[in-house]
Write a protein that holds these residues in place. Structure first.
Motif, short mmCIF file in Angstrom:
data_model
loop_
_atom_site.label_atom_id
_atom_site.label_comp_id
_atom_site.label_asym_id
_atom_site.label_seq_id
_atom_site.Cartn_x
_atom_site.Cartn_y
_atom_site.Cartn_z
N ILE A 100 0.83 -1.20 0.00
CA ILE A 100 0.00 0.00 0.00
C ILE A 100 0.87 1.25 0.00
N VAL A 101 1.97 1.24 0.74
CA VAL A 101 2.90 2.37 0.70
C VAL A 101 3.44 2.54 -0.71
N TYR A 102 3.77 1.43 -1.36
CA TYR A 102 4.26 1.49 -2.74
C TYR A 102 3.19 2.07 -3.66
N TYR A 103 1.96 1.62 -3.50
CA TYR A 103 0.85 2.13 -4.31
C TYR A 103 0.73 3.65 -4.16
N LEU A 104 0.83 4.15 -2.94
CA LEU A 104 0.73 5.59 -2.72
C LEU A 104 1.89 6.34 -3.37
#
Length: 602
Positions: A42-46
């Motif tokens: 999710i951090v990567y997605y953001l």
């Protein structure tokens, strides 16, 4: 780049707990989608958004991620993740860095709910190649992010999404339980099996080896090893080397999904049983490095963009892993295993038959002598050198490795030019224009494909009537069938497939003069792969992609893309990742064919 060998050698940091989203196959075997994989994903997605090459297609789940976490795009941990990945100059290099970064997901407390000991921070910093202070700050920011966003609550509310994937993984493991199969050939005392997977982001699959654990971490399929073939794998598959779009030549077959996953499982278990033993004898992988060099001589560009070639003998390790995979999967579906071996040859592994033969021999020895297959790895390596000696390697490569689009486009990097040819013979001007646009799409994908090559590759789009005699001998991509493309009409008799007219329609016909090993992928869940050919005599929608040596200059290649109509032709707009000599897609079945065309000098 030599760190790839370190990745193969090192024992990964031990995970501290079994995650909540998990399934226990037996007392020794767990498959899970851990909280920390999703947290990091999710951090990567953001940091990079939904269109990034590593973000998988997850439908409503993506909308939920955006709604829950979108306002945290400027969080410190997002900034630091971008900082860590800034040094990656290509998608392949980002894949490589993510391969190391997932140790954060695999080795830390679920949801980052407790602190991390200084010794573990130091180990992670060394492993990722960053300083300890940066690592400490990153972990602090990650924990703050998890707390501020109530990540654990999000994870709990979405376990039904994760469970669908876990059900597929568990169903695959039940076909050949690792505890039972591996236990036939080795002592499993003190060994447990863990298979840990992300959901949102495509972390490169790899062996997962804290002490006392066999298994894997990461996601499948790795497109340029096992091209996506099903609707499920189309969601999870991403081109993590170039970020190119994937073609939709897919079927709905969970049975094939399970076999693909099981193959990945036993590939990584092959690393588990062989890597440590190979490393005990430092000279063995080095003495077999000519196997990798032989591939690189024919496909030097593959060695640039595929991280498995970034060491001197990474492919030696891959051969040991693939051999164990094929030996194991043959116990479940021999025809699937045979297809897998052909695709491994397509990747360059011309010694895969010997690997399987040697594993079969020494597996029997381990049973007969109440021994352990791991103790025979040195003998397998020594015998492999004798069965595939260095002086015979180039000839064996030519006689065993099939002609594929992969090889054809690698040749384009060497020569520095590829000519994409569309037809102008269609009586409908709109059809000609559509084929020209398809040729431009293919050319644009090829430009992206060649973006990591050190030299320049000229991609030329030409109408069939404008191609010169000299260009006919170059590396060509022919777009359209014989009714539309005059060069295809002249050349298709040299191809293993051709279009013939039946009444008012064009259908695909096999050229019986070719020696082809062919397989049919079906929608039959209980028997996904068959040997044989499709009867295409009344199929009015089939499309094909094939590669052959160019008859005007056999060192070069022709890739032909055509459909029964203009829309079918466009199906294969990205032809760069195929490991079969040809593919025919009907919408309900896929035929994959393999053939070799050794050069006369071989």
């Amino acid at each position: 780049m030599k760190r790839l060998v370190a990745l193969i050698i090192v024992f990964f940091l031990a995970s501290t707990a079994i995650p909540a989203g998990a399934y226990s196959l037996d007392s020794q075997t767990t498959v899970a989608i851990p909280q920390n994989y999703e947290l990091l994903g999710i951090v990567y997605y953001l940091a990079y958004g939904p269109q990034d090459p590593f973000v998988t297609y997850r439908g409503q789940y993506l909308n939920d991620v955006e709604s829950w976490f979108g306002r945290y795009r400027n969080h410190e941990v997002v900034r630091m993740l971008r900082e860590y990945l800034t040094g990656a100059n290509s998608i392949s290099e980002r894949d490589y860095r993510l391969l190391y970064l997932d140790q954060v997901a695999l080795s830390l407390p679920p949801g980052m709910q407790v602190g991390v000991p200084p010794s573990q921070i130091k180990n992670l910093a060394w492993f990722l190649g960053v300083d300890t202070e940066w690592m400490s700050e990153f972990l602090t920011a990650l924990r703050d992010f998890a707390e501020e966003t109530d990540f654990s609550e999000f994870y709990s509310l979405h376990e039904a999404y994760y469970q669908k994937d876990i059900d597929l993984y568990a169903g695959a493991l039940q076909l050949l339980p690792p505890k039972d199969f591996m236990g036939r050939y080795m002592d499993l005392t003190g060994i447990e099996f863990k298979f840990l997977h992300p959901y949102l982001v495509a972390f490169h699959a790899h062996a997962y080896r804290p002490r006392g654990v066999y298994g894997l971490a990461g996601i499948q399929p790795l497109v340029r090893r096992i091209p996506q073939r099903t609707l499920w794998s189309l969601k999870t598959a991403r081109d993590t080397m170039f970020g190119l779009p994937l073609n939709r030549d897919c079927l709905n077959n969970p049975g094939l999904d399970r076999l693909n996953y099981l193959g990945m499982v036993y590939h990584e278990l092959g690393h588990d049983i062989s890597t440590r033993e190979l490393n005990l004898y430092d000279s063995l992988p080095e003495e077999l490095s000519y196997l990798e060099s032989t591939i690189e001589e024919d496909m030097p560009y593959l060695a640039v963009y595929d991280i498995h070639f970034w060491g001197d003998y990474g492919m030696v390790y891959e051969g040991f892993a693939d051999g164990w995979e094929d030996f194991a999967i043959a116990n479940v579906d021999p025809e699937y295993a045979e297809l897998a071996m052909w695709m491994q040859r397509g990747w360059g592994e011309f010694w895969i038959d010997e690997m399987v033969e040697l594993y079969r021999k020494y597996a029997n020895e381990s049973v007969r002598n109440n021994g352990d297959i791991r103790m025979y790895i040195q003998e397998i390596a020594e015998e492999l050198k004798k069965k595939v000696p260095e002086e015979n390697a180039p000839v064996l490569y030519q006689k065993r490795v099939p002609v594929t689009p992969l090889r054809a486009f690698d040749r384009g990097a060497i020569t520095g030019k590829v000519v994409v040819v569309y037809g102008t013979q269609n009586p409908d001007p709109e059809g000609t224009e559509y084929d020209r646009e398809t040729a431009e799409l293919i050319a644009n994908n090829l430009k992206t494909f060649y973006s990591q090559w050190n030299g320049s590759v000229e991609i030329v789009v030409k109408a069939d009537v404008n191609v010169t005699d000299d260009e006919l001998g170059e590396n060509l991509v022919l777009v359209g069938g014989p009714a539309a493309n005059s060069i295809v009409a002249e050349m298709q008799e040299h191809f293993p497939l051709r279009f013939v007219k039946e009444g008012d329609y064009w259908v695909i016909e096999h050229n019986t003069n070719w020696s082809v090993d062919s397989f049919i992928i079906t929608e039959n869940e209980s028997d996904p792969v068959l040997k044989g050919r499709l009867d295409l005599s009344d199929d009015l929608t089939a499309a094909l992609l094939l590669a052959v040596r160019n008859p005007d200059d056999p060192e070069n290649y022709i890739v032909w893309i055509a459909g029964a109509d203009r829309y079918g032709t466009r199906l294969f707009r990205n032809p760069t990742y195929y490991l079969s000599s040809y593919e025919v897609f009907t919408g309900k079945e896929i035929e994959m064919g393999f053939y070799v065309q050794p050069l006369a000098s071989s």
